[in-house]
Write an enzyme that holds these catalytic residues in place. Sequence first.
Site, mmCIF file in Angstrom:
data_model
loop_
_atom_site.group_PDB
_atom_site.id
_atom_site.type_symbol
_atom_site.label_atom_id
_atom_site.label_comp_id
_atom_site.label_asym_id
_atom_site.label_seq_id
_atom_site.Cartn_x
_atom_site.Cartn_y
_atom_site.Cartn_z
ATOM 1 N N LYS A 45 0.827 -1.218 0.000
ATOM 2 C CA LYS A 45 0.000 0.000 0.000
ATOM 3 C C LYS A 45 0.856 1.260 0.000
ATOM 4 O O LYS A 45 0.334 2.356 -0.169
ATOM 5 C CB LYS A 45 -0.933 0.014 1.216
ATOM 6 C CG LYS A 45 -2.065 -0.984 1.112
ATOM 7 C CD LYS A 45 -3.147 -0.686 2.130
ATOM 8 C CE LYS A 45 -4.335 -1.579 1.878
ATOM 9 N NZ LYS A 45 -5.552 -1.030 2.421
ATOM 10 N N LYS A 47 2.127 2.801 2.399
ATOM 11 C CA LYS A 47 1.861 3.697 3.527
ATOM 12 C C LYS A 47 1.796 2.859 4.792
ATOM 13 O O LYS A 47 1.432 1.683 4.768
ATOM 14 C CB LYS A 47 0.574 4.497 3.328
ATOM 15 C CG LYS A 47 -0.675 3.669 3.137
ATOM 16 C CD LYS A 47 -1.873 4.548 2.807
ATOM 17 C CE LYS A 47 -3.069 3.674 2.458
ATOM 18 N NZ LYS A 47 -4.187 4.446 1.958
#
Length: 135
Positions: A45, A47
């Site tokens: 992702k 993040k």
Amino acid sequence: MIIGYTTGVYDMFHIGHLNLLKRAKEKCDYLIVGVSTDECCESYKHKRPVIPYEQRAAIVAAIKFVDEVVPQENMNKLAFLKQRHFDVMFHGDEWKGTELYNHYEEEFLKFGARIEYFSHTDGISSSLLRTIINK
């Protein structure tokens, strides 16, 4: 005994997460939930979760529908099936019909497992919560 498996980040736990776990448990006797580690989440992702892995795993483990929590250290669902048998994996229907999940469906059959897809709860997601918080 039907063993179920599902995975997720479960960041900023919300009603959509609870609905998924409840629906999964209704379709199996024993539910294993893979919670993505912070490193796993960052790898796909790009993040870091708002809530650290240990806390997310503790929250998920406290849900009455969950029988066991395991760390999801990578996204390879077939590798987990080979390591730890389950009968059915529950997953969001946005992946149904994709090349990757068509492959998983074929490979899972060789191990006596299948995938059941669920639709998401409308109007809620961790991404939406993150957007609201960042306003």
